[in-house]
Design an enzyme around this catalytic site. Structure first.
Site, PDB file in Angstrom:
ATOM      1  N   LYS A  56       0.844  -1.201   0.000  1.00 24.96           N
ATOM      2  CA  LYS A  56       0.000   0.000   0.000  1.00 24.96           C
ATOM      3  C   LYS A  56       0.874   1.244   0.000  1.00 24.96           C
ATOM      4  CE  LYS A  56      -3.951   1.923   2.599  1.00 24.96           C
ATOM      5  NZ  LYS A  56      -4.832   1.722   3.772  1.00 24.96           N
ATOM      6  N   SER A 131      -9.674   1.562   2.704  1.00 21.88           N
ATOM      7  CA  SER A 131      -8.848   2.364   1.826  1.00 21.88           C
ATOM      8  C   SER A 131      -7.739   1.573   1.123  1.00 21.88           C
ATOM      9  CB  SER A 131      -8.203   3.494   2.634  1.00 21.88           C
ATOM     10  OG  SER A 131      -7.301   2.972   3.599  1.00 21.88           O
ATOM     11  N   SER A 155      -9.709  -0.643   6.935  1.00 17.73           N
ATOM     12  CA  SER A 155      -9.160  -0.526   5.577  1.00 17.73           C
ATOM     13  C   SER A 155      -8.464  -1.760   5.022  1.00 17.73           C
ATOM     14  CB  SER A 155      -8.214   0.662   5.505  1.00 17.73           C
ATOM     15  OG  SER A 155      -8.985   1.818   5.351  1.00 17.73           O
TER      16      SER A 155
HETATM   17  N1  GLN Z   1     -13.220   3.801   6.101  1.00 16.16           N
HETATM   18  C1  GLN Z   1     -12.565   4.268   7.273  1.00 16.16           C
HETATM   19  C2  GLN Z   1     -12.267   5.735   7.138  1.00 16.16           C
HETATM   20  O1  GLN Z   1     -12.497   6.278   6.115  1.00 16.16           O
HETATM   21  C3  GLN Z   1     -11.355   3.454   7.574  1.00 16.16           C
HETATM   22  C4  GLN Z   1     -10.084   3.960   6.989  1.00 16.16           C
HETATM   23  C5  GLN Z   1      -8.874   3.129   7.330  1.00 16.16           C
HETATM   24  O2  GLN Z   1      -8.971   2.098   7.986  1.00 16.16           O
HETATM   25  N2  GLN Z   1      -7.747   3.623   6.924  1.00 16.16           N
HETATM   26  O3  GLN Z   1     -11.819   6.341   8.072  1.00 16.16           O
END
Ligand code: GLN
Length: 449
Positions: A56, A131, A155
């Protein structure tokens, strides 16, 4: 197949792919493959020799861009390796490229990237989840063997669920965050996204354990590979009824079938309850906003990345920060607001108390069983553009994943055996008990093969 042939096949597949899963490709991949091949030939290769990784793009790989899918860091090249990357390379894992993601990990769909959205390999009109969008999509589409993602509120698990792969968020403090661009320091963890459970156990075994560069990691390195062969007879799995509230019928059915499969392998299925699941989303967002706005202060145009000169210092900072996307800006503003002296007791302090209350309930439920289960996401992958215009709607998708982060617990998404769009079943365990998750997930895999 020789490693260099495998790498070449992956590079060709990435080139042909329309998924937009990668942000950068490792220009030395072929050389790296030859070096590792020589070690394999001489019988001196590490545990990850032969594995091709995608990483990532919020995790540092020396000499490669570290963009966080933001214009702010579009041309920033990392001068060092994250600890997890160092450990992978030391065991002869090969890194093929860096994956697309929601900008600074803010999102649940993969649509907030400065480089454009990633597409779901099962249906290109749908989102892959976020994400760690490109990480899950690259594994699901066969563009690499395994990936590393990061999980602050789901994410790793959300895109794993939407793309039909296995994704594990380890216990907070078990994997070094050195070299991870932080989103919310008290919630972030790096973890594996893989096609099967044993690959995840192997990768976790390599990356976990104490690191002098990250004092929050206190435990010794542990080997998790043995757990995937463990019998789950008598393992108590609690089905959390609140995790099914508001979830789609097809998801509920698939998960209940998954639970039956675990029962068939000897697990004891019991009822469990975490009523505060209903306040998990606002609790997560308030905590995360506060930490995120603080973490983002360093991106001021003076130290890293994009800079646009203004009439004075304030103006330069403001102009430079205009490079950030809408969702990132929204979170910085909200985080700044809720931590202001005048409002702190109303918002941030309350959110901290709510976090403790959720953790308390999760731990109480886990006192009565080994694992807690339910769906990972309340629905399957939605269409591109469907939720991106409505932030609240997008935030609500995180309902079932954020409690693990708020409580520091390990949790994984297991791809279920379904027709049509992928569905993920989530398993939570007590801190340090990833082994139980891996054992149950591997038992499910065997039951459905
Ligand atoms: N969807 C969540 C957010 O937008 C989780 C993001 C993540 O785990 N980086 O904060």
């Amino acid at each position: 197949m020789k490693l260099s042939e495998k790498v070449q096949a992956y590079l060709d597949a990435i080139n042909r792919s329309k998924l937009n899963a990668f942000v950068s490709i490792n220009k030395n991949a072929e050389n790296d493959a030859e070096k590792i091949q020589r070690k394999i030939n001489s019988g001196k290769a590490g545990r990850l020799a032969g594995y091709v990784f995608s990483i990532k793009d919020n995790i540092a790989v020396s000499g490669m861009r570290l963009t966080c899918a933001s214009k702010m860091l579009e041309n920033y090249v990392s001068p060092y390796d994250a600890t997890v990357v160092k450990r992978i390379i030391a065991e002869d894992g090969l890194i093929i490229g860096k994956t697309n993601m929601d900008e600074f990990a803010c999102g649940a769909s993969g649509e907030t990237s400065y480089f454009g959205p990633t597409l779901n390999p099962h249906d290109e009109k749908r989102v892959p989840g976020g994400s760690s969008a490109g990480s899950a999509a690259s594994v699901a589409a066969g563009l690499c063997d395994v990936s590393l993602g990061s999980d602050t509120g789901g994410s790793i698990r959300c895109p794993s669920s939407f793309c039909g792969v296995f994704g594990l968020k380890p216990t907070y403090g078990s994997v070094s965050r050195y070299g991870l661009v932080d989103m919310a320091m008290s919630l972030d963890q790096i973890g594996p996204i893989t096609k099967n459970v044993s690959d995840a156990a192997l990768v976790l075994s390599v990356i976990n354990g104490s690191d002098k560069m990250d004092n929050t990691v206190v435990k010794r390195q542990e080997d998790y590979t043995k757990f995937t062969r463990k019998n789950i007879k008598g393992m108590k799995i609690g089905v959390v009824e609140e995790f099914f509230d508001g979830c789609d019928h097809n998801v509920e059915k698939a998960v209940r079938d998954g639970i039956e499969a675990l029962k068939g392998k000897g697990a004891e299925i019991v009822n469990a309850s975490v009523p505060k699941t209903s306040i998990a989303v606002p609790t997560y967002y308030l905590n995360m906003f506060a930490e995120f706005s603080s973490a983002m202060q360093k991106f001021d145009g003076l130290k890293y990345g994009f800079r646009k000169n203004g009439s004075d210092l304030n103006d330069t900072v403001a102009e430079s920060r205009s490079a950030l996307g809408e969702e990132v800006k929204r979170r910085i503003l909200l985080g700044t607001y809720i931590t202001m002296k005048e409002f702190r007791s109303k918002w941030y302090s309350t959110a901290l108390k709510a976090r403790e209350a959720i953790k308390h309930e999760m731990l109480a439920a886990l006192k009565k069983c080994d694992l807690l289960t339910g769906p990972t996401m309340p629905f399957t992958a939605f269409k591109l553009g469907e939720k991106i215009k409505d932030p609240i709607e997008m935030y609500l998708s995180d309902m079932l994943t954020v409690s693990a982060n708020l409580s520091g617990l390990p949790a994984a998404s297991i791809p279920l055996n379904v027709k049509g769009l992928p569905v993920g079943m989530q398993l939570h365990a007590n801190a340090g008990e990833e082994g139980k998750i891996l054992a149950a997930a591997a038992a499910y895999e065997r039951a459905t093969k």
